[in-house]
Each structure stands twice: as structure tokens, then as C-alpha cells.
Scaffold this motif. Structure first.
Motif, PDB file in Angstrom:
ATOM      1  N   THR A  60       0.828  -1.210   0.000  1.00 53.82           N
ATOM      2  CA  THR A  60       0.000   0.000   0.000  1.00 53.82           C
ATOM      3  C   THR A  60       0.861   1.258   0.000  1.00 53.82           C
TER       4      THR A  60
ATOM      5  N   ASN B  64      -5.621   0.240  -3.070  1.00 53.73           N
ATOM      6  CA  ASN B  64      -6.980  -0.018  -2.591  1.00 53.73           C
ATOM      7  C   ASN B  64      -7.320  -1.499  -2.565  1.00 53.73           C
TER       8      ASN B  64
ATOM      9  N   GLN C  11      -8.498  -3.246   0.825  1.00 50.80           N
ATOM     10  CA  GLN C  11      -9.805  -3.898   0.857  1.00 50.80           C
ATOM     11  C   GLN C  11      -9.668  -5.373   1.239  1.00 50.80           C
TER      12      GLN C  11
END
Length: 304
Positions: free
Chosen positions: A42, A91, A95
């Protein structure tokens, strides 16, 4: 149904390596550290380095065919395309992490639904960071599970085939497998499967037509979680009977016992196998009780 620990496999040490290099973390909480490692992806700068190392400036232009019919047109990620996709990659990992840890707070009745969402998102990340889809198409799971007959069908396109070609050569034929065969074709023991995670290792499974198929553990776990997530979401009464050990026409009465064990195993092993593919290393997360004191001088937790 019986699950053999060795399952007539070759001895572990005699199997060839898939990944020669290793990534080792010593921790009291392996699952937490596995996801800490996945969350490295990330970081914007980390992703830039990862994508540069993974794909360089080379381009792939390949048409994937199934039974001589064009199904998928893919290209390699150039640096420019990869940089544009970094927000998507960030993302997807966030998630997948959210779905995974949300699933741990749910009872087994509902847990497979969110667990599959997590695995599905990790599968998308692996594919998206490996290839660039050159034409738009309807995006489906690529699998179908008959919750009455308990048979899973592989379709010729969709997420499963994308996922499969991200870690295997070519597409999988449109086989159908019984749920019991998916569970019974290999070990459900987490220690054994973790030991085999860095090896060129697959299971022999028989499809519903009697054909022998070679099945990777990644594919097997994705198929398994998809199947029980369909049960948990769309046929909850059948799912409850399985968990309660009620005798069903198309399943062994003890199938629920093995499902419980394999769910716990996949929660540990699937993220590790994804890390293996991403880092192209064998990832091991050792608990302190398994640590050898004379290895301290070799240990560097900053090594990526």
C-alpha cells in the motif's frame, strides 16, 4: 473420507524449488505479520520499486486461447501503465485486509463470504500487477458451484482464469470437480502445506469425467473458498446441515469436520502463497518456539 498427511507425495526435500530465495520473519502472530507484509504494497514508493523490479520496461503481447478460441488478450505492464495503476493496487490490498479481518469476527456460518471477498481481491491484485488487460470484457468469478450436487465448474474466462495464468502456464480446461475431491486431493494440514509453499508442488485430482488433473494449492484454495462462500450465501440451510454433521445425499457425513480444518488452513496459507508469487521468494513466518538461537547472526528483519 480420509486425509493422509503424506498423501503419497514425494518427500519434501526431493521436490524442486519454485523460489530459491527466502523471506523470513520471526513473530508471535504469524497472521498479523503476513498481512503487515501484504500491506507493504500500500506504500506508493514501495509499489514503484516493486513494479519496476517485477516488470522493468519489457512488454508482453499475448493472446490467451481456450480450445483454439481467443479468450484473453493481455499485455505486460510498462512502467507508465503500472504507475497509473498504483492507486488501484493500494486499494485492492487495503480492501483485502479489511475483508479478511472482518471475517475473523464472524461465526463460521457467515465467515466464508467475507473470506472469499478477501481472497478474490488478492487474486485481482496478483493478476493486475502481472498483466494489462488489452480489451474490456464482462468480469465474472469464472467459477460456478452447484450447491445441490456440490460440484464446482471452471469456466473458460473470468477472474479464476486470470488468477490461474498469473501463477501457472496457460489456461485451465473447463473441468468440473466434486467438493469432496477438492478437499481430499491433498493435505489440509497447515504445517505441511506451509512446508511445501516454496516448492514446485501440485495435487493430483480427478474431475467428474474421470480425467486426472494437476491442481496448484493456490487454485485449490480459491476453488474451495468460493464453493463454501456460495453455500453460506445462497444455500444457508444446506450449509448449516454440513456444519452440523447431518447426513446428506451427495456428501460424506464428516465433510463438515474437514471443511472447518481446511478453512483455518487456507486463512494462513493463501496469503503466504500470494506473497510468494509477488515477491518471488519463499515466505516463512516462524513463531519464537521454532526459532534456532544460533541463527540470530543471519537474521535481518529489514531484508525485503
Amino acid at each position: 473420507m480420509t486425509i493422509s498427511f503424506l498423501n503419497n507425495k514425494k518427500p519434501f526435500r526431493s521436490l524442486p524449488h519454485k523460489w530459491e530465495k527466502q523471506y523470513i520473519i520471526y513473530t508471535k502472530d504469524p497472521i498479523k505479520e503476513i498481512w503487515n507484509s501484504l500491506r507493504d504494497f500500500t506504500s506508493y514508493e514501495y509499489l514503484k520499486r516493486f513494479l519496476t523490479d517485477r516488470i522493468g520496461d519489457s512488454e508482453i503481447d499475448e493472446i490467451i486461447k481456450h480450445n483454439s478460441k481467443e479468450v484473453l488478450h493481455i499485455g505486460g505492464l510498462t512502467n507508465n501503465v503500472a504507475i497509473e495503476k498504483i492507486p488501484l493496487f493500494q486499494n485492492l490490498i487495503n480492501q483485502a485486509n479489511d475483508f479478511y479481518f472482518a471475517s475473523t469476527n464472524l461465526p463460521l456460518l457467515s465467515q466464508p463470504i467475507l473470506l472469499f471477498y478477501s481472497f478474490e481481491t488478492l487474486a485481482q491484485f496478483l493478476f493486475q500487477s502481472t498483466y494489462n488487460l488489452n480489451k474490456k470484457r464482462k468480469y465474472t468469478h469464472g467459477l460456478y458451484y452447484d450447491s445441490q450436487k456440490h460440484i464446482l465448474e471452471v469456466k473458460q474466462e473470468g477472474l479464476f482464469q486470470d488468477f490461474h495464468i498469473s501463477h501457472s502456464k496457460g489456461m485451465m480446461k473447463c473441468h468440473s470437480f466434486e467438493l469432496e475431491e477438492i478437499i481430499n486431493c491433498g493435505s489440509i494440514n497447515p504445517i505441511e502445506l506451509e512446508s511445501y509453499s516454496g516448492k514446485l508442488y501440485s495435487h493430483n485430482i480427478t474431475d467428474t469425467k474421470g480425467e486426472n488433473v494437476s491442481l496448484t494449492e493456490l487454485d485449490r484454495e480459491f476453488m474451495f473458498i468460493f464453493s463454501i462462500s456460495v453455500l453460506a450465501r445462497y444455500n444457508i440451510l444446506e450449509w448449516v446441515k454440513i456444519l452440523d454433521g447431518t447426513k446428506l445425499d451427495n456428501l460424506d457425513a464428516d465433510i463438515g469436520i474437514f471443511i472447518r480444518r481446511y478453512i483455518n488452513t487456507t486463512k494462513l496459507i493463501f496469503p503466504i502463497l500470494i506473497l510468494n508469487e509477488l515477491r518471488r521468494k519463499s515466505c516463512f513466518f516462524f513463531e519464537p518456539g521454532r526459532f534456532m538461537a544460533d541463527e540470530w547472526d543471519k537474521y535481518d528483519d529489514k531484508t525485503k
